[in-house]
Design an enzyme around this catalytic site. Structure first.
Site, mmCIF file in Angstrom:
data_model
loop_
_atom_site.group_PDB
_atom_site.id
_atom_site.type_symbol
_atom_site.label_atom_id
_atom_site.label_comp_id
_atom_site.label_asym_id
_atom_site.label_seq_id
_atom_site.Cartn_x
_atom_site.Cartn_y
_atom_site.Cartn_z
ATOM 1 N N HIS A 54 6.741 -8.127 8.821
ATOM 2 C CA HIS A 54 5.433 -8.787 8.799
ATOM 3 C C HIS A 54 4.763 -8.690 7.429
ATOM 4 O O HIS A 54 4.900 -7.717 6.702
ATOM 5 C CB HIS A 54 4.527 -8.252 9.916
ATOM 6 C CG HIS A 54 4.052 -6.833 9.758
ATOM 7 N ND1 HIS A 54 2.914 -6.520 9.051
ATOM 8 C CD2 HIS A 54 4.539 -5.657 10.238
ATOM 9 C CE1 HIS A 54 2.719 -5.207 9.098
ATOM 10 N NE2 HIS A 54 3.692 -4.658 9.813
ATOM 11 N N ASP A 66 3.514 -0.471 5.131
ATOM 12 C CA ASP A 66 3.263 -1.218 6.368
ATOM 13 C C ASP A 66 2.578 -2.534 6.030
ATOM 14 O O ASP A 66 1.374 -2.652 6.200
ATOM 15 C CB ASP A 66 2.412 -0.382 7.326
ATOM 16 C CG ASP A 66 2.193 -1.045 8.664
ATOM 17 O OD1 ASP A 66 3.048 -1.856 9.064
ATOM 18 O OD2 ASP A 66 1.167 -0.770 9.308
ATOM 19 N N GLU A 100 0.739 -9.720 12.571
ATOM 20 C CA GLU A 100 1.354 -8.617 13.328
ATOM 21 C C GLU A 100 0.331 -7.559 13.689
ATOM 22 O O GLU A 100 0.334 -7.023 14.798
ATOM 23 C CB GLU A 100 2.496 -8.006 12.507
ATOM 24 C CG GLU A 100 3.382 -7.029 13.281
ATOM 25 C CD GLU A 100 2.902 -5.572 13.221
ATOM 26 O OE1 GLU A 100 3.497 -4.723 13.906
ATOM 27 O OE2 GLU A 100 1.932 -5.282 12.478
ATOM 28 N N GLU A 101 -0.541 -7.244 12.739
ATOM 29 C CA GLU A 101 -1.520 -6.183 12.963
ATOM 30 C C GLU A 101 -2.560 -6.561 14.029
ATOM 31 O O GLU A 101 -3.235 -5.691 14.569
ATOM 32 C CB GLU A 101 -2.236 -5.836 11.647
ATOM 33 C CG GLU A 101 -1.326 -5.330 10.547
ATOM 34 C CD GLU A 101 -0.769 -3.942 10.809
ATOM 35 O OE1 GLU A 101 -0.964 -3.404 11.914
ATOM 36 O OE2 GLU A 101 -0.119 -3.398 9.898
ATOM 37 N N ASP A 127 10.012 -2.535 10.156
ATOM 38 C CA ASP A 127 8.595 -2.163 10.093
ATOM 39 C C ASP A 127 8.538 -0.648 10.221
ATOM 40 O O ASP A 127 9.032 0.058 9.350
ATOM 41 C CB ASP A 127 7.821 -2.888 11.200
ATOM 42 C CG ASP A 127 6.310 -2.669 11.098
ATOM 43 O OD1 ASP A 127 5.868 -2.086 10.102
ATOM 44 O OD2 ASP A 127 5.581 -3.082 12.006
#
Length: 239
Positions: A54, A66, A100-101, A127
């Site tokens: 992501h 991340d 994604e978050e 990830d």
């Protein structure tokens, strides 16, 4: 100046004025980025092996682990495959997901739009964690262990260790699993990840090692290549 004052044991006080703005009125969309190496086998070229990670990050840091390192890994994996002139039997596609978050929104939307229309064979995500790839979470798919173990074996001298049967969640491979497509995420380091850097302002470039990212890219490229070249498709998980 701050660093030098701290080195002299001088107490530093900062006053910070933070002003923020939401841009939803201008454009509230998030975007996925995709590219591919077309398959060459007349029978298998419509089948698709995917790799991805992501693009978005947590707002308090720059998202180095991340998931800037994951995005870099899959881009480099595709560069490797392109540079060595691979002619995959199946199409190899890379995806960089948005949202994604916020709840895997990018991958969920893409899978909802494409999973029923395209012949998706397998998805390799990256990830959760940072550092080199040691192996893969097999998502309780015992039937896939012999294949994944055979692919991992040549990488043992390159830092790989073993695959484990346990599943891992909370990232984009779940969107594929929910649609009946096998999805996997690698085993990486969690040292200080969950307790110090994950979703904090400490998730900065100093947490990265380019050698680790290079190793992860090679592993990702190798698994994508093998999945694209093998005769049999990877079996979908039983529901």
């Amino acid at each position: 100046m701050i660093a030098r004052m701290l080195q002299q044991n001088i107490t530093v006080k900062l006053r910070v004025n933070v002003q923020s703005r939401f841009y939803d009125a201008e454009n509230g969309n998030a975007y996925n980025v995709l590219a591919e190496l077309p398959g060459t086998d007349p029978v298998l070229r419509d089948e698709i092996v995917m790799i991805g990670g992501h693009l978005d990050s947590w707002h308090t840091g720059v998202g180095a682990t991340d998931n800037a390192d994951g995005s870099t890994t899959v881009i480099e994996a595709m560069r490797i495959l392109k540079a060595i002139g691979v002619k995959p039997r199946r199409t190899i596609r890379v995806a960089l997901w948005g949202g994604e978050e916020q709840g895997l929104l990018g991958s969920k939307a893409w899978v909802a739009a494409h999973a029923a229309k395209e012949k998706l064979d397998v998805y390799f995500n990256i990830d959760n964690g940072t550092g080199p790839i040691y192996g893969w979470y097999l998502q309780n798919m015992e039937a896939i262990r012999p294949t994944f173990d055979a692919w991992l074996d040549p990488l043992k001298d390159y830092g790989a260790r073993r695959n484990i049967i346990e599943p891992v969640g909370s990232t984009d491979h779940l969107s594929f699993i929910d649609a009946g497509v096998p999805g996997f995420n690698p085993i990486q380091d969690y040292v200080n990840y969950d307790i110090r850097t994950h979703h904090t302002n400490m998730d900065t470039v100093e947490r990265l090692d380019t050698k680790d990212i290079s190793q992860a890219a090679v592993v990702m490229a190798w698994y994508a290549y093998n999945a694209a070249m093998t005769d049999a498709r990877i079996s979908a998980p039983k529901k």
